[in-house]
Design a protein around this motif. Sequence first.
Motif, PDB file in Angstrom:
ATOM      1  N   LEU A 290      49.891  42.892  30.383  1.00 12.66           N
ATOM      2  CA  LEU A 290      49.296  42.669  31.635  1.00 12.66           C
ATOM      3  C   LEU A 290      50.189  43.653  32.692  1.00 12.66           C
ATOM      4  O   LEU A 290      49.407  44.142  33.646  1.00 12.66           O
ATOM      5  CB  LEU A 290      49.700  41.108  32.094  1.00 12.66           C
ATOM      6  N   ASN A 328      42.477  37.152  30.260  1.00 15.10           N
ATOM      7  CA  ASN A 328      44.053  37.467  30.404  1.00 15.10           C
ATOM      8  C   ASN A 328      44.419  38.197  31.260  1.00 15.10           C
ATOM      9  O   ASN A 328      45.675  38.312  31.690  1.00 15.10           O
ATOM     10  CB  ASN A 328      44.361  37.870  28.831  1.00 15.10           C
ATOM     11  N   PHE A 329      43.500  39.457  31.868  1.00 12.70           N
ATOM     12  CA  PHE A 329      43.930  40.564  32.618  1.00 12.70           C
ATOM     13  C   PHE A 329      43.453  40.215  34.250  1.00 12.70           C
ATOM     14  O   PHE A 329      43.308  41.252  34.919  1.00 12.70           O
ATOM     15  CB  PHE A 329      43.286  41.844  32.322  1.00 12.70           C
TER      16      PHE A 329
END
Length: 501
Positions: A290, A328-329
Amino acid sequence: MISMCQVAVMYVPLLWVLRVTDGMPDPSQRDVLILQEALRQTGGRVALLAAEQKLDADLRQLKQDEMSGAQFPPAMHFFKAKPLIHKSSIFQVLKKMPKGAALHIHSSALVSVDWLVQNVTYRPNCYICFTWDNSIRFLFSNSRPFPQLNCFYWQLLETLRATMEDPEEFDDSLIRHLTLFTEDPEGDYPSQDIVWQRFEQAFNKAAGLITHAPVLKDYFYQGLTELHLDNIMYLELRSGLSQTYELDGTVHDKSFYVKMFQEVTENFKADHPDFLGARIIYSVNRALSLSDVKAAVKGAIQLQKDFPDVVAGFDLVGREDSGNSLWNFREALSLPAELGVTLPYFFHAGETDEEGTKTDQNVLDALLFNTTRIGHGYALVHHPVAKELSRTRNVALELCPISNQVLKLVSDLRNHPAAVLMSEGHPMVISSDDPSLFGTTGLSYDFYEAFVGIGGLKANLGTLKELAVNSISYSSLPADLKNVAYAMWQKKWDAFISDHS
């Protein structure tokens, strides 16, 4: 301004109330239903002029002939079908057709492997290393490179070739290393995991050749040349802006890469006035952390600020099934809005057949983050809400048929889910993803597979015309340059039709 509606279009009401009957249906109702379905498909509302109708009839007959043949190329793996496609009269027409823009090609697979081997590996100071796992690496250097991970001994290619009894066979072996081609694709690639492993290795093998600064400059020019020869007039290139290096080991930053790309593009346009230009979509691998993606998004914002005419936006690339999901990002992808800037996204999403997984949700998340286009979107048909959103928002799908087949999402292209999308007239463009790895150049091969295999007999010249115009309409070009592009393309299209009338 020329647009999709500038070609003559015929509209009829799309809603038809069927009269329920227990007896023989009204034949006129059936005719209307058939007409309504035809109007909905890609190109269904494009009215063809007389000369176009003649070519359309010829193409239909050629397609019927190919479909009735003993071997039908779209039903075969591309590596086996390619020789048959070469012999196809339809393919010969498609090569000459002005196809507009290539909107989904990765920089490391832009140029034919033959050129890399026959041109680049014959340059001075080119070293090769054979790794312990039967792979190879290349590096340009003033002196023998120091041992590296997996590369304990570097050999000067010029010296090595001089010891070869059959240098041509050696070059063929290098070509095999740098592509996915095999005579037995089903046997050599029995699973997606295996083909993806080989796929990713090929990029690593070529990296040392491509990222040498003098080579990269020639590489870009050669890539534009191959596109131009295939009657393509504009490119949007996905690139990680890899660090380029010099013979003495000096490494350049990402700005150097973008400046070189810009310079080569301008030189190519000067040499080829019928080529409109090229832009970059900065792309990083979805396997990153990330924090790394946050840094990449910030870097993309700065690069777009520094090179507004070159950097089109941002994407996450790499295998979706094994990488992180877009969600997720979300913190990284929200940064532009938080900073009050605009960074267009062009997300790979739905390049999977694993329905119901986190990866499978990427098509929804791509739309949540206002993606400009959807890369591949193989899974889109399984998401009715995402499909409706992409249609109403006019977010085009970047269809790459050969890539989807080689990477084992579909074996027979007649069964590609894009057939449903084409029948519905979903916004779509055709591109080639990683042409050098598949043994192709330009877009003609992918147009063939989409037109003959995915589209079937329903796809006609209007389909081809709409797909070509789509590539301009759904590009990242500003409105004024789109107008220029439409005019340039129309002139080429008129000449193409004239040559076939």
